[in-house]
Each structure stands twice: as C-alpha cells, then as structure tokens.
Design an enzyme around this catalytic site. Structure first.
Site, short mmCIF file in Angstrom:
data_model
loop_
_atom_site.label_atom_id
_atom_site.label_comp_id
_atom_site.label_asym_id
_atom_site.label_seq_id
_atom_site.Cartn_x
_atom_site.Cartn_y
_atom_site.Cartn_z
N CYS B 161 7.26 -1.29 -5.04
CA CYS B 161 6.14 -0.58 -5.39
C CYS B 161 6.79 0.73 -5.54
O CYS B 161 5.88 2.01 -5.77
CB CYS B 161 5.16 -0.38 -4.20
SG CYS B 161 4.49 -2.17 -4.03
N HIS B 292 0.78 7.72 -1.28
CA HIS B 292 0.85 6.27 -1.72
C HIS B 292 -0.25 5.59 -1.15
O HIS B 292 -0.97 4.80 -2.07
CB HIS B 292 2.18 5.73 -0.74
CG HIS B 292 2.63 4.21 -1.45
ND1 HIS B 292 2.91 3.70 -2.74
CD2 HIS B 292 2.64 3.09 -0.64
CE1 HIS B 292 3.13 2.78 -2.73
NE2 HIS B 292 2.95 2.08 -1.57
N HIS B 329 -3.87 -1.00 -6.39
CA HIS B 329 -2.33 -0.78 -6.07
C HIS B 329 -1.92 -1.57 -7.40
O HIS B 329 -1.85 -2.81 -7.35
CB HIS B 329 -1.78 -1.29 -4.82
CG HIS B 329 -0.50 -1.33 -4.55
ND1 HIS B 329 0.41 -0.85 -5.42
CD2 HIS B 329 0.15 -1.10 -3.32
CE1 HIS B 329 1.39 -0.68 -4.92
NE2 HIS B 329 1.38 -0.59 -3.58
#
Lengths: 316, 405
Positions: B161, B292, B329
C-alpha cells in the site's frame, strides 16, 4: 564536491545448465527451458525468494567487511527489482480458485506481496533506511540500482543493498513460455545483489572498492546504448567496454535471466576487470525493447580477491 | 538539476466518480458508503463490501477518452490507469504526441490481477497472444507508455500500500537528476478476489464502513481505481505555458523493520522527518496531513503516535484526516489518490469531511467532522502511506494559485 558512490560487494545465485539438485535444470514445458534455482531450506518466516535474499545479504555484508549487525538502522536501504515478482502473489489466486476462502490463511497472505523479500530481510537484519520493490520491465534490476543511487545522492542513507531476482513458478513460468521464440535459449532463475556505498565511508572502513559508479543513463525504447555513454560517465569516456543484457538476444557471456540481467552484466564486468588486473571502464545494463533501459558507467578496479567462482553459488 | 517540481495535471477514476471535478464534488462532503462489488461474489466472506469501479463506468470512461479499442482496455487494472492518465495528460496540456514524447512513466500497482487473468486463461486453454503484452505485473505501466507514445524513464512499483509514494519518489528523482523534464506518475489497481479473501483472513476488514480515527473503528474497506499526476520541472512547465497546480517538495521513505502486518510508529516518524528535511521545512509549516488512516485499530493508533513524535508542539499541530472513509482503500493506488486529494485540499483550503467518523478518537490533532470540510491553514500539506511489511512514506506538497481546467 559530492561524495562518490562505490560498489563494495556483489552476490549471485544463478541457475546453471548442468546443475544437480532437486529441481535443477531442464525444460518445464513448451518451447523454452526454464532453469530453476534449488529450493531454499523451509522456514516459516520466509518464502523461497526471501530466504535466498537473506542468505545472500549475509554473504554480501561479509565480503564488504561488514558484520550483519552493521546493516541495522536507518543508514542502510534495501530495494529489489524483478520482472515477475514473487510467485506466491499469483498463487493466492490459484488457492482461492481451487480451495475457496479457506484456502487463504492470514500468514500466507501477509507473505504474498512482491515486497515481501525486502520486508522480511529488513526485519531479519534491522534495516530501517528506504525500502521498496519494483516489479517492472526487463531492466527492473537497473531500475532498482537507480533507486539506490538516488537515495545515496539525496542523502537518505549511507549504503543500499540492491537486489534483482526472478522466481519463475506458476503463471510466470507459463508466461515466459508464451513469449519464447522457437529454439530460444534457456531462461535462468537468478538473484543478484550489489552493495552501493558512499565512497568516503567505504574507504574509511578499508572496504574493497570494486568500482566507482560514474553515472546512470536512461535509454528510450529502441534507443542506441552508445548514445548515452557520455551521460553515464558524466563526460566522454575512454571507449568503455559494453555489456548489456537483452532478453531477446543475450550476448555471451551473459545468459537470459530476465530482469536480473543488468546486475549480472555489472558483476561480469567486475569479474573481467579482476581477471585483467587493470582498471577498466565499462558501460553495463539492460534494455527492454518496449520500455527502454538503463545503463551504468563504471570505473572498475582490479580487486584480486574478486574472482568469479568464489562469487557464484555452488548449485549442489 | 535543482529547482522546484510542480504538478500540472491530475486524473482519477473511482467507484463513484470519473474525473477531477466530479471526484472533488463527491469527496468534499465525505464520499459514499461501500457496496457489493460486481466482478466477483463476496457472499462467502465475513466482510462483503467494497468500492469497486463498475464495468459500466469503466466502459463509459474509456469511450469518452477514445481508448475503448485498445486491447489493454479489457484488463480493468490497465483500463483504470488509461482513464486517469488521459485526464492528467490533457489537464497538463500534453495532449499531442510531440509534446509528451520526453515524458516518463512511474506507476504503482499491487498486482492488479493481471497474471490472474492469464492463469485462468491458461487453465481454460485460452491463453492467446494478447496476454504477451497484458499479463506481467508491470503491464499497466507499459500500457501507458505505449498508448500515449511516451519515451522517457520507465519504472513500475509494487510495494504493497506504499507503492504509489515509491513511484512518486522515483519520478521526483528523475526530474531532479535531469533524466526527464516531465513524468506521468500515479497508481492503478484492480481489486482481486484473492486480496479480498486475504484481508478477510486477517480480520482487517470492517463489515459496514471504514471509520478512520473513530472510537468504534473495526477495519478497512478495500477499493480499486486509479489516480495519476503529471509532474515536471517548474522551468519546463513555465516554458511551455503550463499552469502549476501545486509543488511536490519531498518523498520520505523508511522501513520500520518491525513486523509484517503491525506497523511501528518509528518507521513512519522517520519517513516524515526525512521528507521535512528534504523539503527544508519545520514540522510547524505543515497545515494538513492526509493520513494513511485505514480504520484498523492498530494502524490509526500507530499513526497517531508517529504524528505526535514529529509534531511535538500541541499548540501548533496540523489538521489531520483520513479519506479512506470516503473512497475506501485503493491498495496500490491509495498513495496516488491521496496525493491527488491532498493537492485538491490545498487548493480548496479545505480538508474533506469524515462522514463515517461520528465518534472521533481523541487523537490530539484537529480533524474534520462528519458535518463538513474543515479549513486548512498555510500552504504546505503532507500525505502519508504505510505498506505491508513495514514500508513507510511521506510526501510534502505546497499549494500554487490558479484554477484547474
């Protein structure tokens, strides 16, 4: 004046045509042979590529005169480049298809990223500098080398372990076969490592300096390697020797190991310099016909202890 | 080569929006809630919802930018990248092949399922020649290079990620090293059934919605899509009459060497400090941090600890938020879409509302509420990303004046 960037150690695992071992050499199927590296000893914390990387990092550090503990902390970075990445990523798809949701377990999934070898080895050695993974063109090993050079020039860390690998199982192997021309030479699984360091720190430690990295130059798709020589050396080089990995037409003494080819060319240039016992300039790297490539200008020094058989893993 | 690096083009495609104007309008009030993806059956999983771009949206967007006929357009991961890249290049004024020939590509994707499709075709005995171009994990980036006639530096990143910040870091270095005057950079990803299964196996997914920094948060909701940026040297942009939207000052990268799935605050703090040092800015200069903020209990707690370690003066702390409650996400694209969001927030002077964060944790930092966007002070903002395996990154942006076309 900025510090030089030098190469102080390399490590290589390259599948061999005549290799013995549990998997060893031989065609998988189809038109091209895929020569596989032996499987690593099983360890639940590691996968095959990460286990091999951990072992080669230990060898790399020792050859550079570093203890494993010297790699711990933010002064060391770690980057990997590959054409197909880790086969475990694709295997998650097969497991889900064949076994359903219960085929995907948490530990297996956590290991199923292309950056897993970088991450697992960072944990093993305490490496806290920059760290990333590329899964990219046939020049991915050279792209990783470029990242390492960037991080040193930008002052992010003092040394970078640059790795390139191919892990050709499952659909990656099938894809290599799909692309193979009739009677193509074999494709070798491989892993190659290069340790880049700040020149001043390496020399202060008394490390063996195998080469100074004069520069890197980008080659556009279908571009001519010689055209970038001046940029790779930061000026006109004195007729550098050229060694470039091209997967579709590997030039002896290189073999086709996909994105590892650029670092393999670099290691072969260091070996040739050591054998000649004279300093030599080399232009090495990899070209991908679709994506272009990256070439490195190297001022190589003849380090007597750097000899090919000692740097290439025995395959038994 | 020294000098400022500017952003001159942006592009995006997500489940609920195609294009920057529609995306900004949808995002600022807080986005939307997840639903069942159309491309695989999620009913066997503990958590079933996601933010997946529908085939209809993808087809319409490809048609609108004249890319529907490309063989790569059949591969969702590549198609997302094509759609976002077409918008970013057009916004940057790089619509014609001559103007963009020197442009390079740095793209992020986790895997995008490209080899999965090939594996299925092999199993079915249908693996045709088209897979030669479209199956490798780096094929999304190659598609951009080939489709738009780009011939500059090339690289494709897969660092979980944190893949997109890795690509942005590489592109920034190419411009500063003088390897190219302009780079197309971003992330393009497709939600794989295998990843959906894996995050479920980790118990990292919330069954209902992603609630970053909320007391009741239970996990993430995954998504797909793409976000692209055109970045270039300010001199190159000015010379060709392009209008800078923002400056990209720094990309910090650090491993935390701690645990595969549990982040450590030390690694993110090092990435932020590295970025601040590269940008030559004190922490107090940062007015907004796009976190994040996955909404997992561990991630958000760790991130707050890292932020507190860097922004030590409680009286001068930046506004923080996570936009994953709005977008989900996006995995390999997450850092890129959050870079785009950070630029949009700087330009609007507003951080998007956090619609799903109705009972906020005491983070020690000001945050937008669910009721609406919150004002950002100052011209600098940071965007942080964390990846599986302890990969941490931090980007720093500065606002530029001027309208987005």
């Amino acid at each position: 004046m900025s510090d030089s960037i030098v190469i102080t150690a390399t490590a290589l695992a390259l599948a061999q045509q005549d290799a013995p071992g549990p998997i060893g050499a031989g065609p998988v199927s189809g038109a091209v042979s895929i020569l596989r590296l032996p499987e690593e000893a099983p360890d639940r914390r590691h996968t095959g590529p990460s286990s091999r990387l951990a072992r080669l990092i230990g060898q790399l550090a020792a050859d550079a005169g570093l203890a494993p503990g010297d790699l711990a902390g933010p002064a060391t970075g770690l980057v990997s480049g590959s054409r197909y990445g880790c086969s475990l990523v694709a295997d998650m798809h097969r497991r889900l298809r064949d076994l359903g949701p219960r085929g995907i377990d948490a530990v297996g999934f956590a290991q199923a990223t292309h950056n897993f070898p970088v991450s697992a080895c960072a944990i093993d050695y305490g490496i806290q500098g920059p760290g990333i993974a590329l899964v990219s063109s046939l020049a991915a090993g050279m792209e990783a080398l470029t990242c390492g050079r960037d991080w040193l020039r930008e002052g992010r860390c003092d040394r970078v372990i640059v790795a390139a690998f191919e892990d050709l199982h499952g659909p990656a192997a099938a894809h290599v076969e799909l692309l193979a021309a009739p009677h193509a030479p074999p494709v070798h699984e491989a892993m190659a490592l290069v340790l880049l360091e700040r020149g001043s720190l390496a020399r202060a430690r008394g490390a063996p300096v195998l080469a100074e990295l004069a520069g890197l130059a980008m080659v556009p798709p279908q571009g001519q390697p010689r055209a970038v020589a001046a940029r790779a050396f930061g000026g006109d080089p004195a007729a550098p020797r050229l060694l470039i990995a091209e997967a579709e037409a590997p030039v002896p003494p290189l073999v086709d190991c996909l994105a590892v080819g650029g670092l393999l060319a670099l290691i072969r240039a260091l070996e040739a310099t050591a054998a000649s016992e004279q300093a030599q300039d080399w232009l090495v790297g990899a070209l991908d016909p679709r994506c272009g490539g990256i070439l490195a200008g190297l001022h190589c020094l003849p380090v007597a202890s750097f000899a090919a058989p000692a740097r290439q893993e025995a395959m038994a | 080569m020294s000098g400022a690096i500017v952003i001159t083009g942006l592009g995006v495609v997500v489940r609920d929006a195609t294009g920057i104007p529609a995306f900004a309008e949808w995002l600022m009030p807080g986005g939307g809630l997840p639903d069942r993806p159309a491309h695989f059956d999620t009913s066997a999983f503990r958590a079933c919802n996601a933010y997946a771009v529908s085939p209809a949206r993808r087809a319409a967007a490809l048609e609108a930018c004249g890319l529907a006929a490309l063989p790569e357009a059949d591969r969702a991961c590549a198609a997302h990248g094509l759609i976002a890249a077409a918008e970013a290049l057009a916004m940057a004024g790089l619509a014609d092949p001559v103007s963009r020939a020197a442009c390079g590509v740095a793209l992020a994707t986790t895997s995008g399922g490209l080899l999965d499709g090939f594996a299925d075709a092999v199993a079915a005995g249908e693996a045709g020649e088209v897979f030669g171009l479209t199956a490798p994990p780096g094929a999304c980036a190659e598609t951009l290079l080939r489709s738009f006639g780009l011939a500059g530096p090339f690289a494709s990143f897969s660092s979980a990620c944190a893949s997109s910040p890795a690509a942005l870091s590489y592109a920034l270095s190419r411009l500063r090293a003088g390897d190219a005057p302009v780079m197309l950079v971003g992330g393009s990803d497709r939600m794989r059934a295998a990843d959906f299964a894996g995050f479920n196996a980790l118990r990292a997914m919330d069954r209902d919605s992603c609630r970053p920094f909320d007391q009741s948060r239970k996990g993430m909701v995954i998504a797909d899509g793409a976000a692209m940026l055109v970045i270039e040297t300010e001199a190159h942009a000015r010379a060709r009459g392009a209008r800078p939207l923002a400056r990209l000052h720094a990309a910090g990268l650090a491993l935390d060497a701690h645990h595969l799935t549990h982040p450590s605050p030390d690694g993110l703090a090092r990435a932020m400090r590295q970025a601040l040092a590269m940008a030559d800015l004190p922490p107090e200069a940062i007015g907004y941090v796009n976190c994040h903020g996955t909404g997992t209990p561990v991630n958000d707690r760790t991130e707050c600890e890292a932020l507190a370690a860097v922004f030590t003066d409680p009286a001068r702390r930046p506004l923080i938020s996570s936009t994953k409650g709005a977008t989900g996400h996006l995995l390999g694209s997450a850092g890129a879409i959050e870079a785009v969001i950070t630029v949009l927030a700087l330009r609007a002077g507003l951080a998007p509302a956090m619609a799903t964060t109705t009972t906020p944790e005491a983070t020690g930092f000001p945050m937008p509420g669910p009721e609406g966007p919150a004002a950002i002070t100052g011209p600098y903002a940071m965007s942080n990303s964390l990846g599986f395996g302890g990969i941490n990154s931090s980007l720093i942006f500065e606002a530029c004046s001027g309208e987005i076309a």
